[in-house]
Design a protein around this motif. Structure first.
Motif, PDB file in Angstrom:
ATOM      1  N   GLU A 289      53.304  48.136  37.665  1.00  0.00           N
ATOM      2  CA  GLU A 289      52.393  47.248  38.383  1.00  0.00           C
ATOM      3  C   GLU A 289      51.357  46.648  37.431  1.00  0.00           C
ATOM      4  OE1 GLU A 289      52.523  46.583  42.028  1.00  0.00           O
ATOM      5  OE2 GLU A 289      54.494  47.145  41.255  1.00  0.00           O
ATOM      6  N   TYR A 290      50.884  47.454  36.495  1.00  0.00           N
ATOM      7  CA  TYR A 290      49.894  46.962  35.531  1.00  0.00           C
ATOM      8  C   TYR A 290      50.480  45.863  34.655  1.00  0.00           C
ATOM      9  CZ  TYR A 290      46.188  47.135  32.001  1.00  0.00           C
ATOM     10  OH  TYR A 290      45.162  46.805  31.146  1.00  0.00           O
ATOM     11  N   ALA A 293      50.482  42.699  36.753  1.00  0.00           N
ATOM     12  CA  ALA A 293      49.275  42.387  37.522  1.00  0.00           C
ATOM     13  C   ALA A 293      48.480  41.275  36.852  1.00  0.00           C
ATOM     14  CB  ALA A 293      48.404  43.632  37.665  1.00  0.00           C
ATOM     15  N   ASP A 297      43.010  42.114  38.362  1.00  0.00           N
ATOM     16  CA  ASP A 297      43.443  43.283  39.126  1.00  0.00           C
ATOM     17  C   ASP A 297      43.707  44.506  38.254  1.00  0.00           C
ATOM     18  OD1 ASP A 297      43.319  41.832  41.467  1.00  0.00           O
ATOM     19  OD2 ASP A 297      45.438  41.216  41.360  1.00  0.00           O
ATOM     20  N   ARG A 298      43.758  44.323  36.948  1.00  0.00           N
ATOM     21  CA  ARG A 298      44.133  45.446  36.090  1.00  0.00           C
ATOM     22  C   ARG A 298      43.075  46.546  36.073  1.00  0.00           C
ATOM     23  NH1 ARG A 298      47.348  42.973  30.791  1.00  0.00           N
ATOM     24  NH2 ARG A 298      49.188  42.311  31.989  1.00  0.00           N
ATOM     25  N   LEU A 301      43.720  48.955  38.877  1.00  0.00           N
ATOM     26  CA  LEU A 301      44.798  49.906  38.622  1.00  0.00           C
ATOM     27  C   LEU A 301      44.344  51.009  37.675  1.00  0.00           C
ATOM     28  CD1 LEU A 301      47.785  47.415  38.273  1.00  0.00           C
ATOM     29  CD2 LEU A 301      47.133  48.782  40.260  1.00  0.00           C
ATOM     30  N   LYS A 329      47.259  45.310  47.363  1.00  0.00           N
ATOM     31  CA  LYS A 329      47.833  44.477  46.307  1.00  0.00           C
ATOM     32  C   LYS A 329      49.161  45.015  45.793  1.00  0.00           C
ATOM     33  CE  LYS A 329      43.290  42.919  44.688  1.00  0.00           C
ATOM     34  NZ  LYS A 329      43.542  41.478  44.931  1.00  0.00           N
ATOM     35  N   SER A 330      49.531  46.256  46.177  1.00  0.00           N
ATOM     36  CA  SER A 330      50.770  46.847  45.671  1.00  0.00           C
ATOM     37  C   SER A 330      51.408  47.732  46.732  1.00  0.00           C
ATOM     38  CB  SER A 330      50.507  47.665  44.402  1.00  0.00           C
ATOM     39  OG  SER A 330      51.657  48.382  44.021  1.00  0.00           O
ATOM     40  N   HIS A 331      52.477  47.249  47.331  1.00  0.00           N
ATOM     41  CA  HIS A 331      53.207  48.051  48.321  1.00  0.00           C
ATOM     42  C   HIS A 331      53.861  49.255  47.662  1.00  0.00           C
ATOM     43  CE1 HIS A 331      55.583  49.073  51.805  1.00  0.00           C
ATOM     44  NE2 HIS A 331      56.701  49.009  51.067  1.00  0.00           N
ATOM     45  N   ALA A 332      54.304  49.111  46.408  1.00  0.00           N
ATOM     46  CA  ALA A 332      54.969  50.218  45.715  1.00  0.00           C
ATOM     47  C   ALA A 332      54.020  51.395  45.524  1.00  0.00           C
ATOM     48  CB  ALA A 332      55.515  49.749  44.370  1.00  0.00           C
ATOM     49  N   LEU A 333      52.780  51.107  45.115  1.00  0.00           N
ATOM     50  CA  LEU A 333      51.808  52.179  44.937  1.00  0.00           C
ATOM     51  C   LEU A 333      51.461  52.839  46.271  1.00  0.00           C
ATOM     52  CD1 LEU A 333      49.346  50.689  42.288  1.00  0.00           C
ATOM     53  CD2 LEU A 333      50.993  52.545  41.977  1.00  0.00           C
ATOM     54  N   GLU A 334      51.345  52.051  47.306  1.00  0.00           N
ATOM     55  CA  GLU A 334      51.082  52.610  48.630  1.00  0.00           C
ATOM     56  C   GLU A 334      52.213  53.543  49.050  1.00  0.00           C
ATOM     57  OE1 GLU A 334      49.754  51.092  53.082  1.00  0.00           O
ATOM     58  OE2 GLU A 334      50.942  49.748  51.795  1.00  0.00           O
TER      59      GLU A 334
END
Length: 391
Positions: A289-290, A293, A297-298, A301, A329-334
């Motif tokens: 994601e970083y 991004a 937004d970084r 993270l 901002k990130s479905h994967a992290l959620e």
């Protein structure tokens, strides 16, 4: 001028001082900590009494008081009742005034009654060691002066400062403030270095909080606990018997079906499982994601990293709101954070029976493999093979 019975050059005096203080450190970690406080090993009466006598000479610490303070630290870790938590007292106070905090904890009769059970209570303890703790350190001063002359006062001063600084200050302070973690315990404990020489292996503090009853503080192949080396030596001489050591995690490729044994290993070693999940699932997704991004937004993270990985951090409303902002901002992290919380339910939800936990774990693995997140899928596959080597 005669300096004492031992005429040593300066380097020899320094070496002798380091040896004497090292014996004290070994006495603390083997006798007070691993034997008395946690019952991780048994000691032959000869070894046990040597350590008691040496600690009386070099520290004046009373076994029951030390054990009670340390057990309370584990029972109330990182709470206002913790006798020496940097979270509540501040790192400066614990690092520089750790001995004062120890004395304050040892002065509480209720703590001694609750946490000091099972310590020596023989004639020597009642009439000499506990009754006259300063007599030992005064005797040590006379011995040092007789051996080394006036410089013996310096040797003695170093001996008196060694444990208050290294054990009460560095281990209790920096060991809950800075370093690396192998296990996601629900406290702030850290390993200060992977080579536990200077403080007898106590530098591996996070490992100890993960498995308090283990006589061995090293857990990874590249870690070295010199205290464990001495315990093994005493065992070979018939002066010690190990009762408990931390399990060694193994993966058995032939195991493909999750059963009650797998579930038991995961729950008993949950501090390892959470750390492993962080390294193998959360960190890879964070890095990905970083990489993609936008620059504004970084920083989100980077800040989210510790909140997503670390257990035991304050879960205040501000932290939760910040994570919700990141997840927006990130479905994967959620997703991977949500699966981490689901995994923790296996040991958090006390109303589940064994069969309910087993079904929940199987459902977790199935759902994880369907998310489309490669690191999560690989973790779920690997989880099926999880086992431990018998201690």
């Amino acid at each position: 001028m005669t300096l004492g019975f031992l005429e040593l050059p300066l380097w020899g005096l320094v070496l002798v001082t380091l040896v004497l203080t090292h014996i004290t450190i070994v006495s603390v970690t083997i006798f007070l900590h691993r034997h008395q406080a946690h019952r991780a090993l048994e000691l032959h009466p000869v070894a046990s009494h040597f350590f008691r006598f040496w600690l009386w000479l070099t520290t004046g610490m009373i076994t029951r008081e030390w054990v009670a303070v340390h057990r309370k630290h584990h029972a109330k870790c990182e709470t206002p009742e913790d006798p020496h938590s940097p979270r509540w007292f501040g790192i400066r106070k614990v690092l520089l005034q750790g001995a004062e905090l120890y004395r304050a904890g040892a002065a509480d009769p209720a703590s001694l009654e609750t946490y000091g059970a099972g310590t020596p209570n023989d004639w020597l303890e009642r009439r000499i060691y506990s009754a006259h703790p300063t007599l030992g350190i005064a005797l040590m001063l006379l011995i040092d002066m007789a051996l080394f002359g006036p410089l013996g006062i310096t040797v003695w001063a170093v001996q008196m400062l060694w444990i208050p600084f290294w054990a009460a200050g560095v281990v209790n302070g920096l060991g809950h403030y800075a370093g690396y973690r192998n296990f996601e315990t629900e406290d702030a404990s850290t390993n200060l270095t992977p080579w536990g020489f200077l403080i007898g292996g106590e530098e591996l503090h996070n490992n100890h909080h993960a498995y308090p009853a283990s006589a061995r503080l090293s857990c990874r192949w590249w870690e070295f606990d010199i205290g464990w080396f001495y315990i093994r030596t005493l065992s070979l001489l018939g002066l010690a018997r190990v009762r408990n050591v931390a399990p060694r995690v193994r993966f058995r490729p032939t195991r493909t079906e999750i059963d009650s044994e797998t579930l038991g290993h995961l729950i008993r070693n949950r501090v390892h499982v959470l750390s492993w999940y962080g390294r193998k699932v959360i960190l890879p997704v964070l890095r990905q994601e970083y990489r993609f991004a936008a620059k504004p937004d970084r920083w989100l993270l980077r800040k989210a990293k510790s909140l997503m990985l670390r257990e035991g951090l304050p879960a205040d409303a501000g932290a939760r709101q910040f994570l919700e902002q990141v997840f927006g901002k990130s479905h994967a992290l959620e997703t991977v954070y949500g699966f981490k919380e689901r995994l923790k339910e296996l040991w958090i939800k006390t109303h589940w029976d064994s069969e309910g936990r087993l079904q929940a774990l199987r459902a977790w693995c199935h759902d994880a493999e369907q998310t489309g997140i490669e690191s999560l899928r690989l973790f779920a596959e690997r989880l099926r093979t999880y086992t431990v080597q018998p201690a």
